[in-house]
Design a protein around this motif. Sequence first.
Motif, PDB file in Angstrom:
ATOM      1  N   SER A 119      43.480  62.117  -3.592  1.00  0.00           N
ATOM      2  CA  SER A 119      42.512  61.303  -4.180  1.00  0.00           C
ATOM      3  C   SER A 119      42.856  61.013  -5.807  1.00  0.00           C
ATOM      4  O   SER A 119      43.601  61.530  -6.406  1.00  0.00           O
ATOM      5  CB  SER A 119      41.174  62.253  -4.229  1.00  0.00           C
ATOM      6  OG  SER A 119      41.320  63.492  -4.808  1.00  0.00           O
ATOM      7  N   SER A 120      41.925  60.395  -6.190  1.00  0.00           N
ATOM      8  CA  SER A 120      42.373  59.860  -7.630  1.00  0.00           C
ATOM      9  C   SER A 120      41.907  61.093  -8.731  1.00  0.00           C
ATOM     10  O   SER A 120      42.490  61.126  -9.828  1.00  0.00           O
ATOM     11  CB  SER A 120      41.250  58.801  -8.160  1.00  0.00           C
ATOM     12  OG  SER A 120      39.804  59.175  -7.804  1.00  0.00           O
ATOM     13  N   SER A 121      41.395  62.140  -8.378  1.00  0.00           N
ATOM     14  CA  SER A 121      41.109  63.413  -8.942  1.00  0.00           C
ATOM     15  C   SER A 121      42.329  64.288  -8.914  1.00  0.00           C
ATOM     16  O   SER A 121      42.236  65.370  -9.490  1.00  0.00           O
ATOM     17  CB  SER A 121      39.763  63.939  -8.739  1.00  0.00           C
ATOM     18  OG  SER A 121      39.711  64.433  -7.341  1.00  0.00           O
ATOM     19  N   GLY A 122      43.491  64.085  -7.955  1.00  0.00           N
ATOM     20  CA  GLY A 122      44.376  64.773  -7.768  1.00  0.00           C
ATOM     21  C   GLY A 122      44.321  65.821  -6.580  1.00  0.00           C
ATOM     22  O   GLY A 122      44.932  66.443  -6.340  1.00  0.00           O
ATOM     23  N   LYS A 123      42.979  65.645  -5.882  1.00  0.00           N
ATOM     24  CA  LYS A 123      42.798  66.751  -4.903  1.00  0.00           C
ATOM     25  C   LYS A 123      43.571  66.206  -3.517  1.00  0.00           C
ATOM     26  O   LYS A 123      43.283  65.140  -3.386  1.00  0.00           O
ATOM     27  CB  LYS A 123      41.428  67.019  -4.714  1.00  0.00           C
ATOM     28  CG  LYS A 123      40.863  67.706  -5.925  1.00  0.00           C
ATOM     29  CD  LYS A 123      39.079  68.075  -5.933  1.00  0.00           C
ATOM     30  CE  LYS A 123      38.578  68.799  -7.044  1.00  0.00           C
ATOM     31  NZ  LYS A 123      37.437  69.262  -6.884  1.00  0.00           N
ATOM     32  N   ALA A 124      43.951  67.133  -2.831  1.00  0.00           N
ATOM     33  CA  ALA A 124      44.503  66.827  -1.626  1.00  0.00           C
ATOM     34  C   ALA A 124      44.278  67.774  -0.467  1.00  0.00           C
ATOM     35  O   ALA A 124      44.104  68.884  -0.757  1.00  0.00           O
ATOM     36  CB  ALA A 124      46.035  66.398  -1.579  1.00  0.00           C
ATOM     37  N   LYS A 125      44.204  67.338   0.592  1.00  0.00           N
ATOM     38  CA  LYS A 125      44.129  68.127   2.019  1.00  0.00           C
ATOM     39  C   LYS A 125      44.899  67.893   2.894  1.00  0.00           C
ATOM     40  O   LYS A 125      45.044  66.660   3.380  1.00  0.00           O
ATOM     41  CB  LYS A 125      42.700  68.513   2.341  1.00  0.00           C
ATOM     42  CG  LYS A 125      41.425  68.843   1.451  1.00  0.00           C
ATOM     43  CD  LYS A 125      40.052  68.843   1.989  1.00  0.00           C
ATOM     44  CE  LYS A 125      39.030  69.538   1.160  1.00  0.00           C
ATOM     45  NZ  LYS A 125      37.725  69.734   1.689  1.00  0.00           N
ATOM     46  N   PHE A 126      45.469  68.817   3.798  1.00  0.00           N
ATOM     47  CA  PHE A 126      46.444  68.521   4.844  1.00  0.00           C
ATOM     48  C   PHE A 126      46.085  69.415   5.934  1.00  0.00           C
ATOM     49  O   PHE A 126      46.165  70.530   5.741  1.00  0.00           O
ATOM     50  CB  PHE A 126      47.924  68.610   4.398  1.00  0.00           C
ATOM     51  CG  PHE A 126      48.972  68.548   5.562  1.00  0.00           C
ATOM     52  CD1 PHE A 126      49.170  67.139   6.043  1.00  0.00           C
ATOM     53  CD2 PHE A 126      49.474  69.661   5.960  1.00  0.00           C
ATOM     54  CE1 PHE A 126      50.008  67.223   7.091  1.00  0.00           C
ATOM     55  CE2 PHE A 126      50.187  69.578   7.103  1.00  0.00           C
ATOM     56  CZ  PHE A 126      50.636  68.249   7.570  1.00  0.00           C
ATOM     57  N   GLU A 127      46.011  68.761   7.161  1.00  0.00           N
ATOM     58  CA  GLU A 127      45.620  69.734   8.261  1.00  0.00           C
ATOM     59  C   GLU A 127      46.745  69.342   9.147  1.00  0.00           C
ATOM     60  O   GLU A 127      47.205  68.319   9.714  1.00  0.00           O
ATOM     61  CB  GLU A 127      44.357  69.158   8.816  1.00  0.00           C
ATOM     62  CG  GLU A 127      43.964  70.046  10.152  1.00  0.00           C
ATOM     63  CD  GLU A 127      42.572  69.834  10.663  1.00  0.00           C
ATOM     64  OE1 GLU A 127      42.454  69.353  11.806  1.00  0.00           O
ATOM     65  OE2 GLU A 127      41.649  69.834   9.765  1.00  0.00           O
ATOM     66  N   LEU A 128      47.311  70.499   9.766  1.00  0.00           N
ATOM     67  CA  LEU A 128      48.441  70.602  10.898  1.00  0.00           C
ATOM     68  C   LEU A 128      47.722  71.363  12.029  1.00  0.00           C
ATOM     69  O   LEU A 128      47.577  72.526  12.132  1.00  0.00           O
ATOM     70  CB  LEU A 128      49.825  71.151  10.551  1.00  0.00           C
ATOM     71  CG  LEU A 128      50.507  71.677  11.443  1.00  0.00           C
ATOM     72  CD1 LEU A 128      51.264  70.207  11.943  1.00  0.00           C
ATOM     73  CD2 LEU A 128      51.802  72.390  11.027  1.00  0.00           C
ATOM     74  N   ASN A 129      47.444  70.344  13.276  1.00  0.00           N
ATOM     75  CA  ASN A 129      46.849  70.760  14.295  1.00  0.00           C
ATOM     76  C   ASN A 129      47.990  70.974  15.561  1.00  0.00           C
ATOM     77  O   ASN A 129      48.516  69.917  15.917  1.00  0.00           O
ATOM     78  CB  ASN A 129      45.742  69.857  14.821  1.00  0.00           C
ATOM     79  CG  ASN A 129      44.981  70.543  15.852  1.00  0.00           C
ATOM     80  OD1 ASN A 129      45.445  71.430  16.573  1.00  0.00           O
ATOM     81  ND2 ASN A 129      43.937  69.826  16.344  1.00  0.00           N
ATOM     82  N   MET A 130      48.331  72.304  15.631  1.00  0.00           N
ATOM     83  CA  MET A 130      49.331  72.413  16.710  1.00  0.00           C
ATOM     84  C   MET A 130      48.997  71.687  18.014  1.00  0.00           C
ATOM     85  O   MET A 130      49.924  71.583  19.226  1.00  0.00           O
ATOM     86  CB  MET A 130      49.603  74.013  16.953  1.00  0.00           C
ATOM     87  CG  MET A 130      50.488  74.273  15.758  1.00  0.00           C
ATOM     88  SD  MET A 130      51.865  73.368  15.145  1.00  0.00           S
ATOM     89  CE  MET A 130      52.862  73.505  16.399  1.00  0.00           C
ATOM     90  N   ALA A 131      47.682  71.374  18.469  1.00  0.00           N
ATOM     91  CA  ALA A 131      47.316  70.894  19.800  1.00  0.00           C
ATOM     92  C   ALA A 131      47.827  69.588  19.545  1.00  0.00           C
ATOM     93  O   ALA A 131      48.006  68.841  20.844  1.00  0.00           O
ATOM     94  CB  ALA A 131      45.777  70.790  19.751  1.00  0.00           C
ATOM     95  N   LYS A 132      47.858  68.877  18.375  1.00  0.00           N
ATOM     96  CA  LYS A 132      48.386  67.555  18.388  1.00  0.00           C
ATOM     97  C   LYS A 132      49.243  67.292  17.389  1.00  0.00           C
ATOM     98  O   LYS A 132      49.032  66.751  15.835  1.00  0.00           O
ATOM     99  CB  LYS A 132      47.235  66.379  18.145  1.00  0.00           C
ATOM    100  CG  LYS A 132      46.289  66.442  19.505  1.00  0.00           C
ATOM    101  CD  LYS A 132      45.197  65.058  19.322  1.00  0.00           C
ATOM    102  CE  LYS A 132      44.431  65.289  20.556  1.00  0.00           C
ATOM    103  NZ  LYS A 132      43.248  64.364  20.115  1.00  0.00           N
ATOM    104  N   PRO A 133      50.552  67.894  17.169  1.00  0.00           N
ATOM    105  CA  PRO A 133      51.217  67.926  16.103  1.00  0.00           C
ATOM    106  C   PRO A 133      52.010  66.579  15.554  1.00  0.00           C
ATOM    107  O   PRO A 133      52.233  65.712  16.636  1.00  0.00           O
ATOM    108  CB  PRO A 133      52.391  68.630  16.383  1.00  0.00           C
ATOM    109  CG  PRO A 133      52.605  68.650  18.080  1.00  0.00           C
ATOM    110  CD  PRO A 133      51.160  68.703  18.491  1.00  0.00           C
ATOM    111  N   PRO A 134      52.214  66.208  14.346  1.00  0.00           N
ATOM    112  CA  PRO A 134      52.547  64.863  13.963  1.00  0.00           C
ATOM    113  C   PRO A 134      53.856  64.953  14.468  1.00  0.00           C
ATOM    114  O   PRO A 134      54.855  65.781  14.647  1.00  0.00           O
ATOM    115  CB  PRO A 134      52.458  64.908  12.516  1.00  0.00           C
ATOM    116  CG  PRO A 134      52.550  66.265  12.018  1.00  0.00           C
ATOM    117  CD  PRO A 134      51.788  66.920  13.157  1.00  0.00           C
TER     118      PRO A 134
END
Length: 277
Positions: A101-116
Motif C-alpha cells: 500500500s501507499s503507507s508501506g504496509k503489505a500482507k501476503f498469504e500462501l494457501n497450500m490448498a491453492k498454491p500459486p
Amino acid sequence: MGLLSFCLLSLLAIAGVDAAQLSLQSPRFTISSGDASQLRSEPISLKQRPEPLKLAPTDVLKLSFQVVEKDGEKGVQPHQTFLRFFDAVSGEEGIQPVRVSSSGKAKFELNMAKPPGSIPPTTAENPLNVSLLLGSFEHSPARYELFDLFLPASQSAPPHELEHTFHPQPLIHHTFRPEQKVPPRIISAAGAILVLAPWVVLVGFLAHIKPSVPQLLSINIFPFIATLGASEALLFWYWVDLKLGDVLLYGGVLALFTAAAGKKALATKGDLRVGRK
C-alpha cells in the motif's frame, strides 16, 4: 528466474546510488490450519532466521510487514516488491509479486490448498529459502532473508490428453510398388505384328486395286481410312496415358463413325475396281 532477480536488483541498484535504504518494520508470520486454528505466530528477526517453517497440505501462511526508510518511521511504497522462493539443491526458484500500500504496509498469504504457480517444485526433504526483494527508483534496493520453508512434495502434473503424440512413434516403413515387368521381346513383337496386320491387309488390297490418289482422298473413301488411323492413334494414346475406361468410351464413339464410314466406302468399291470416280 535467477537471472531475472539479479538483473532487477542490478538495475535498481544503479538507479538508487547514494539513496536512502529501505527497511522492514514489524515483519511477522502466522501459520494456521485448514480450520483456521492458529498453529504458530512469531515476529521475524532480520538478523537471525527463525526455526524453519513447515506447512501441511491444508495450512495457510500469512506474512505481514511494513516497508520504511532505514532509521526512520516513514512508510514507503516500493516500485517493486517480490518474494523469492529458492531451492538451493535443485537450483529452482520462483518469484511472487507482493502488493504494498501507499503507507508501506503489505500482507501476503500462501494457501497450500491453492498454491500459486510461481512456487517451484518441492520435495519433503529440501526447504525453500524465502527472501524479500525491494526495489525503488528513489531508494537503494534491499534484500532480506526471511526464513526457510518446508512445503509438501509437489504432485506430478496430470498427463495431457495429447501427451502420447509427443512420444517416439513406431517407424514408418514404406512399401513401394515393384518395378514394372516388361514382357519378352518376342511377345512384344508378336503383339506389334498383330496390331499392324490390318494395315498390311489394307495396303495389300490397295496395291491390288491400285486406286488413284484422288480416289483415296475422295469423300467416300478418305473418312474410312481416317477413322482407322484414329483408332490406331487411340490405342497408342491408351498405351501412353489413357485408362481402360477412357479407351472404351472414346473407342465406342469412334467405332460408330468407323462403321458408317466403312459402309460408305464399301458401297463405292465397284467404282474403285473399274477406276471410275
